[in-house]
Write a protein that holds these residues in place. Structure first.
Motif, PDB file in Angstrom:
ATOM      1  N   SER A   1       0.624  -0.962  -0.076  1.00 35.99           N
ATOM      2  CA  SER A   1      -0.027  -0.040   0.358  1.00 35.99           C
ATOM      3  C   SER A   1       0.935   1.520   0.031  1.00 35.99           C
ATOM      4  CB  SER A   1      -1.216  -0.042   0.844  1.00 35.99           C
ATOM      5  OG  SER A   1      -0.344   0.012   2.769  1.00 35.99           O
ATOM      6  N   THR A   2       2.375   1.028   0.567  1.00 39.91           N
ATOM      7  CA  THR A   2       3.311   1.738   0.042  1.00 39.91           C
ATOM      8  C   THR A   2       3.339   2.356  -0.452  1.00 39.91           C
ATOM      9  OG1 THR A   2       3.735   2.206   3.098  1.00 39.91           O
ATOM     10  CG2 THR A   2       5.027   3.483   1.635  1.00 39.91           C
ATOM     11  N   VAL A   3       3.864   1.279  -1.282  1.00 34.29           N
ATOM     12  CA  VAL A   3       5.068   1.490  -2.702  1.00 34.29           C
ATOM     13  C   VAL A   3       3.049   2.359  -4.147  1.00 34.29           C
ATOM     14  CG1 VAL A   3       5.083   0.198  -4.661  1.00 34.29           C
ATOM     15  CG2 VAL A   3       5.796  -0.212  -2.088  1.00 34.29           C
ATOM     16  N   ALA A   4       2.154   1.622  -3.277  1.00 32.54           N
ATOM     17  CA  ALA A   4       1.450   1.713  -4.691  1.00 32.54           C
ATOM     18  C   ALA A   4       0.954   3.645  -4.083  1.00 32.54           C
ATOM     19  CB  ALA A   4      -0.193   1.164  -4.007  1.00 32.54           C
ATOM     20  N   ALA A   5       0.257   4.312  -2.889  1.00 33.14           N
ATOM     21  CA  ALA A   5       0.357   5.902  -2.737  1.00 33.14           C
ATOM     22  C   ALA A   5       2.076   6.367  -3.229  1.00 33.14           C
ATOM     23  CB  ALA A   5       0.263   6.179  -1.593  1.00 33.14           C
ATOM     24  N   ALA A   6       2.556   5.640  -3.560  1.00 30.76           N
ATOM     25  CA  ALA A   6       4.198   6.701  -3.787  1.00 30.76           C
ATOM     26  C   ALA A   6       3.961   6.570  -5.174  1.00 30.76           C
ATOM     27  CB  ALA A   6       5.161   5.846  -3.767  1.00 30.76           C
ATOM     28  N   ARG A   7       3.326   5.480  -6.177  1.00 37.19           N
ATOM     29  CA  ARG A   7       2.955   5.737  -7.725  1.00 37.19           C
ATOM     30  C   ARG A   7       2.048   6.164  -7.433  1.00 37.19           C
ATOM     31  NH1 ARG A   7       3.179  -0.557  -7.071  1.00 37.19           N
ATOM     32  NH2 ARG A   7       5.404  -1.248  -8.479  1.00 37.19           N
ATOM     33  N   GLY A   8       0.749   6.402  -6.585  1.00 42.08           N
ATOM     34  CA  GLY A   8      -0.223   7.007  -7.041  1.00 42.08           C
ATOM     35  C   GLY A   8       0.361   8.934  -6.805  1.00 42.08           C
ATOM     36  N   MET A   9       1.366   8.679  -6.381  1.00 38.90           N
ATOM     37  CA  MET A   9       2.038  10.340  -6.680  1.00 38.90           C
ATOM     38  C   MET A   9       3.262  10.755  -7.869  1.00 38.90           C
ATOM     39  SD  MET A   9       3.452  10.448  -2.255  1.00 38.90           S
ATOM     40  CE  MET A   9       3.696  12.354  -2.765  1.00 38.90           C
ATOM     41  N   GLY A  10       2.912   9.800  -8.257  1.00 37.29           N
ATOM     42  CA  GLY A  10       3.971   9.810 -10.076  1.00 37.29           C
ATOM     43  C   GLY A  10       5.365   9.367 -10.046  1.00 37.29           C
ATOM     44  N   MET A  11       5.756   9.149  -8.581  1.00 41.07           N
ATOM     45  CA  MET A  11       7.047   8.438  -8.407  1.00 41.07           C
ATOM     46  C   MET A  11       7.699   7.814  -9.336  1.00 41.07           C
ATOM     47  SD  MET A  11       7.254   8.487  -4.679  1.00 41.07           S
ATOM     48  CE  MET A  11       8.986   8.084  -4.686  1.00 41.07           C
ATOM     49  N   THR A  12       8.593   7.301  -9.839  1.00 42.11           N
ATOM     50  CA  THR A  12       8.969   6.236 -10.351  1.00 42.11           C
ATOM     51  C   THR A  12       9.255   5.129  -9.983  1.00 42.11           C
ATOM     52  OG1 THR A  12      11.464   7.646 -10.795  1.00 42.11           O
ATOM     53  CG2 THR A  12      10.174   8.361 -12.706  1.00 42.11           C
ATOM     54  N   GLU A  13       9.790   4.121 -10.939  1.00 46.48           N
ATOM     55  CA  GLU A  13      10.135   2.785 -10.079  1.00 46.48           C
ATOM     56  C   GLU A  13      11.986   2.711  -9.670  1.00 46.48           C
ATOM     57  OE1 GLU A  13       8.565   0.209  -9.326  1.00 46.48           O
ATOM     58  OE2 GLU A  13       6.861   1.457 -10.226  1.00 46.48           O
ATOM     59  N   ASN A  14      12.564   4.041  -9.887  1.00 48.84           N
ATOM     60  CA  ASN A  14      13.278   4.391  -9.524  1.00 48.84           C
ATOM     61  C   ASN A  14      13.280   5.283  -7.759  1.00 48.84           C
ATOM     62  OD1 ASN A  14      15.684   1.683 -10.660  1.00 48.84           O
ATOM     63  ND2 ASN A  14      15.655   4.020 -13.020  1.00 48.84           N
ATOM     64  N   GLN A  15      12.086   5.915  -8.155  1.00 49.01           N
ATOM     65  CA  GLN A  15      12.624   7.169  -7.416  1.00 49.01           C
ATOM     66  C   GLN A  15      12.187   6.334  -5.867  1.00 49.01           C
ATOM     67  OE1 GLN A  15       9.460  10.547  -9.460  1.00 49.01           O
ATOM     68  NE2 GLN A  15      11.412  11.493  -9.283  1.00 49.01           N
ATOM     69  N   ILE A  16      10.619   6.026  -5.772  1.00 50.22           N
ATOM     70  CA  ILE A  16      10.211   4.614  -4.853  1.00 50.22           C
ATOM     71  C   ILE A  16      11.149   3.569  -4.508  1.00 50.22           C
ATOM     72  CG2 ILE A  16       9.135   2.934  -4.930  1.00 50.22           C
ATOM     73  CD1 ILE A  16       7.007   3.703  -7.053  1.00 50.22           C
ATOM     74  N   LEU A  17      12.371   2.978  -4.970  1.00 49.71           N
ATOM     75  CA  LEU A  17      13.558   2.872  -4.666  1.00 49.71           C
ATOM     76  C   LEU A  17      14.146   2.806  -3.570  1.00 49.71           C
ATOM     77  CD1 LEU A  17      14.490  -0.606  -4.870  1.00 49.71           C
ATOM     78  CD2 LEU A  17      16.217   0.089  -6.457  1.00 49.71           C
ATOM     79  N   ARG A  18      14.935   3.936  -4.020  1.00 46.28           N
ATOM     80  CA  ARG A  18      15.174   4.708  -3.119  1.00 46.28           C
ATOM     81  C   ARG A  18      15.275   5.707  -2.302  1.00 46.28           C
ATOM     82  NH1 ARG A  18      17.223  10.393  -3.706  1.00 46.28           N
ATOM     83  NH2 ARG A  18      16.284  10.786  -5.670  1.00 46.28           N
ATOM     84  N   LYS A  19      13.620   5.840  -2.381  1.00 48.92           N
ATOM     85  CA  LYS A  19      13.068   7.042  -1.458  1.00 48.92           C
ATOM     86  C   LYS A  19      12.166   6.072  -0.437  1.00 48.92           C
ATOM     87  CE  LYS A  19      13.124  10.355  -3.730  1.00 48.92           C
ATOM     88  NZ  LYS A  19      12.588  12.594  -4.335  1.00 48.92           N
ATOM     89  N   ILE A  20      11.377   4.808  -1.051  1.00 51.60           N
ATOM     90  CA  ILE A  20      10.408   4.106   0.057  1.00 51.60           C
ATOM     91  C   ILE A  20      10.839   2.980   0.515  1.00 51.60           C
ATOM     92  CG2 ILE A  20       8.242   3.503  -0.002  1.00 51.60           C
ATOM     93  CD1 ILE A  20       8.225   5.735  -0.580  1.00 51.60           C
ATOM     94  N   LYS A  21      11.686   1.913  -0.451  1.00 50.88           N
ATOM     95  CA  LYS A  21      11.695   0.660   0.126  1.00 50.88           C
ATOM     96  C   LYS A  21      13.132   0.555   0.484  1.00 50.88           C
ATOM     97  CE  LYS A  21       8.825  -1.894  -4.254  1.00 50.88           C
ATOM     98  NZ  LYS A  21       9.017  -2.500  -5.628  1.00 50.88           N
ATOM     99  N   LEU A  22      14.175   0.909  -0.356  1.00 51.36           N
ATOM    100  CA  LEU A  22      15.648   1.039   0.770  1.00 51.36           C
ATOM    101  C   LEU A  22      15.754   1.645   2.149  1.00 51.36           C
ATOM    102  CD1 LEU A  22      17.989   1.812  -2.272  1.00 51.36           C
ATOM    103  CD2 LEU A  22      17.261  -1.094  -0.917  1.00 51.36           C
ATOM    104  N   PRO A  23      14.664   2.935   2.295  1.00 45.56           N
ATOM    105  CA  PRO A  23      14.803   3.234   3.756  1.00 45.56           C
ATOM    106  C   PRO A  23      13.583   2.157   4.461  1.00 45.56           C
ATOM    107  CG  PRO A  23      14.318   5.507   2.057  1.00 45.56           C
ATOM    108  CD  PRO A  23      14.275   4.018   1.657  1.00 45.56           C
ATOM    109  N   LEU A  24      12.775   1.380   3.936  1.00 44.52           N
ATOM    110  CA  LEU A  24      12.287   0.511   4.920  1.00 44.52           C
ATOM    111  C   LEU A  24      12.833  -0.339   5.218  1.00 44.52           C
ATOM    112  CD1 LEU A  24       7.927   1.846   3.047  1.00 44.52           C
ATOM    113  CD2 LEU A  24       8.990   2.067   5.659  1.00 44.52           C
ATOM    114  N   ALA A  25      13.346  -1.051   4.430  1.00 42.98           N
ATOM    115  CA  ALA A  25      13.938  -2.765   4.299  1.00 42.98           C
ATOM    116  C   ALA A  25      15.712  -2.496   5.027  1.00 42.98           C
ATOM    117  CB  ALA A  25      14.373  -3.012   2.617  1.00 42.98           C
ATOM    118  N   LEU A  26      16.019  -1.326   5.045  1.00 39.15           N
ATOM    119  CA  LEU A  26      17.212  -0.753   5.517  1.00 39.15           C
ATOM    120  C   LEU A  26      17.432  -1.330   7.090  1.00 39.15           C
ATOM    121  CD1 LEU A  26      19.909   0.944   4.571  1.00 39.15           C
ATOM    122  CD2 LEU A  26      19.033   2.612   6.849  1.00 39.15           C
TER     123      LEU A  26
END
Length: 224
Positions: free
Chosen positions: A116-141
């Motif tokens: 749902s967090t990833v889907a929200a980021a996509r809904g804001m128009g973020m690219t896959e690379n931006q999602i990886l760098r700003k969403i996924k990696l921080p949460l997976a850290l």
């Protein structure tokens, strides 16, 4: 000889050979840190690639699992005919041993990010690379760092075997102490290794908290 007397003899041996100890400790620490850093550089991008392609994931994790099942001495025996004796073959063996915990934790951490967090980021128009760098990696850290800490602690122990191919390190004292039944020499090499493992684990935990605070701040800004 009692425990106190044995520890006292080990401490006495260490201080009477302190210059040698510092050289062995430097070799040991260099082997561990360089192998873990190289493993991070290779394993994290491989883990990211694995989460984006199921075929790559099966191949990468399969190779990693096979490599991890090979005993450390067998890895050293395989590296020795190719690279000879010294620091480099020891480093290659430790690097191979450090890969899997970081790789598997990278894959696990990225795949467990809430959709749902990833889907929200996509809904804001973020690219896959931006999602990886700003969403996924921080949460997976935290999960990725758990793998890094595991690799570092494992490699502190594994680096003792570098002695067998001339890699130096604290294994020189431990293996020699075993061969000569010299308990003070053995403990003078073993106890600092245990303290080193604890210290590295604590250091990476501090680094994880520092990076985690910074990246979560970036994430909150990115998601508004």
């Amino acid at each position: 000889m009692g425990v106190i007397e044995t520890l006292g003899a080990a401490l006495s041996y260490l201080f009477s050979h302190f210059d040698t100890f510092l050289g062995l400790l430097q070799e040991h620490l260099t082997l561990v840190l360089v192998s873990v850093v190289l493993a991070i550089i290779v394993a994290v991008p491989l883990g990211i690639a694995a989460t984006r392609n199921e075929h790559v994931k099966r191949m990468v994790l399969g190779i990693g699992n096979v490599a991890q099942t090979i005993p450390t001495l067998a890895i050293i025996a395989l590296v020795f005919p190719l690279l000879g004796l010294g620091f480099l073959p020891s480093l290659v063996g430790l690097f191979a041993y450090a890969l899997l915990p970081i790789l598997t934790n990278t894959v696990t951490g990225l795949e467990n990010v809430d959709e749902s967090t990833v889907a929200a980021a996509r809904g804001m128009g973020m690219t896959e690379n931006q999602i990886l760098r700003k969403i996924k990696l921080p949460l997976a850290l935290p999960v990725i760092f758990a793998g890094i800490r595991t690799s570092a602690v494992l490699n502190v122990g594994t680096a003792y075997l570098a002695f067998f191919i001339g890699g130096g390190g604290l294994g020189v004292w431990v293996i020699t102490g075993i061969s000569l039944f010299n308990t003070p020499q053995l403990l003078a090499g073993a106890i600092p290794g245990a303290l080193l493992a604890i210290s590295l684990d604590s250091l990476f935990a501090l680094l994880e908290r520092h990076l985690g605070n910074d990246t979560l701040q970036e994430q909150s800004v990115a998601t508004g």
